[in-house]
Write a protein that holds these residues in place. Structure first.
Motif: not given
Ligand SMILES: [Ca+2]
Length: 338
Positions: A77-86
């Motif tokens: 999920t978007a929560k698991n992915l947490n793309l903002a951390a990139l």
């Protein structure tokens, strides 16, 4: 297309990674290419590797084994992915350890649905982030061109489509052709020639036809989610009983466009179809293998009927056990808590 337009032509059909929604996926290609061509949007191989590793770190193990394959994308999920951390600090490109805002916009264009005016079928579903973006036949060759979008397969498909279908001008600039749905007459002609979006396939099924649809789970060319959408709508059109009786849908995790990739890409679908059509033996779970250049099987796992995926249930930390199909069980995404 044969099933929809010529329902009496074949007794059985295998559709492998079907490109059925041309108006939609070419529009999606155009949108992603524009995002890559935007200032700061270019994706080098290093940026793609960064993204792929981030996805694997977040989601690889959610299918029971850390093997480079995200077999349970529903749990990614978007929560698991947490793309903002990139995101690079400040949003500008500061090197290969982060993504700029323009590059995150590319990821958003890639993973979000593309929906166009003119018909409810002019659409393409967003792509999953799979952790296999850095595969040699993955995101680089199909989408980003490793820093030069004009070298990518999707760019070339949409560019020639703009020039020779849409604008009818060989000098047209596809990266400045906007919006995709501005020329409805051309879209209609493209759909009439190439689209196969009709979901009511009862003429084929009532004639006794059998349909096997297969899609690679890490296909960077055509979105597996578009095929999922078609099969879901097809089932609604023909009814669940008819769909279960005469159609099968398999997703092969970690497999690229039609073949290749980290996953197990080889299954004898033709034998399965022949048994079904000739002897009435309907296929259930099949077996998928990965074979090396010498013909040796390096990985085997069940090929599960969507929405099930092959979940690893064998002993931990055993490379030999991880290669055996008997150590995986077809599992519904909802069956295991995230
Ligand atoms: Ca995995």
């Amino acid at each position: 297309m044969a099933v929809q337009r010529n329902p009496n032509l074949f007794d059985g059909v295998i559709a492998r990674a079907p490109g059925y929604n041309w108006v939609g996926f070419l529009g999606a290609f155009n949108r992603t290419a524009k995002a890559l061509a935007a200032p700061g949007g270019a994706f080098s191989a290093a940026k793609t590797a960064l993204l792929a590793k981030h996805v694997r770190d977040a989601c690889d193990g959610l299918d029971g084994i850390t093997d480079g394959i995200v077999a349970n994308p529903a749990a990614c999920t978007a929560k698991n992915l947490n793309l903002a951390a990139l995101r690079c600090a400040g949003g500008a490109d500061t090197g290969d350890t982060c993504l700029s805002d323009a590059q995150l916009a590319v990821v958003n264009a890639w993973t979000s649905d593309a929906i166009f005016e003119g018909s409810s079928t002019y659409r393409s579903r967003g792509y999953n982030l799979t952790g296999n973006e850095d595969d040699p036949m993955g995101f680089g060759i199909w989408v980003s061109g490793d820093g030069d979008v004009t070298k990518a397969g999707q760019y070339m498909f949409q560019d020639t489509t703009v020039k020779y279908y849409m604008a009818r001008d060989s000098t047209a600039d596809s990266l400045n052709y906007s919006p995709w749905d501005q020329n409805q007459t051309a879209l209609y002609a493209l759909a009439a020639l190439n689209d196969a979006t009709q979901t009511d396939i009862r003429p084929f099924l009532m004639a006794g036809g059998k349909l096997i649809v297969w899609h690679g789970g890490s296909d960077s060319a055509l979105s597996v989610n578009s095929t999922i959408e078609y099969m879901t709508n097809m089932e609604k059109s023909v009814g669940a009983k008819s769909a279960a009786g005469s159609t099968r849908f398999y997703v092969a995790p970690g497999v690229d466009h039609c073949e290749g990739g980290v996953g197990a890409d080889k299954t004898d679908l033709l034998m399965a179809l022949d048994q079904w059509v000739s002897k009435g033996v309907a296929p259930g779970t099949l077996t998928a293998e990965k074979v090396d250049a010498k013909g040796a099987v390096t990985l085997a796992m069940p090929l599960c009927q969507y929405p099930q995926y092959p979940r690893y249930i064998g002993p931990a930390n055993s490379a030999s056990a991880a290669k055996l199909a008997s150590n995986y069980a077809c599992t519904s995404p909802s069956a295991v808590s995230k």
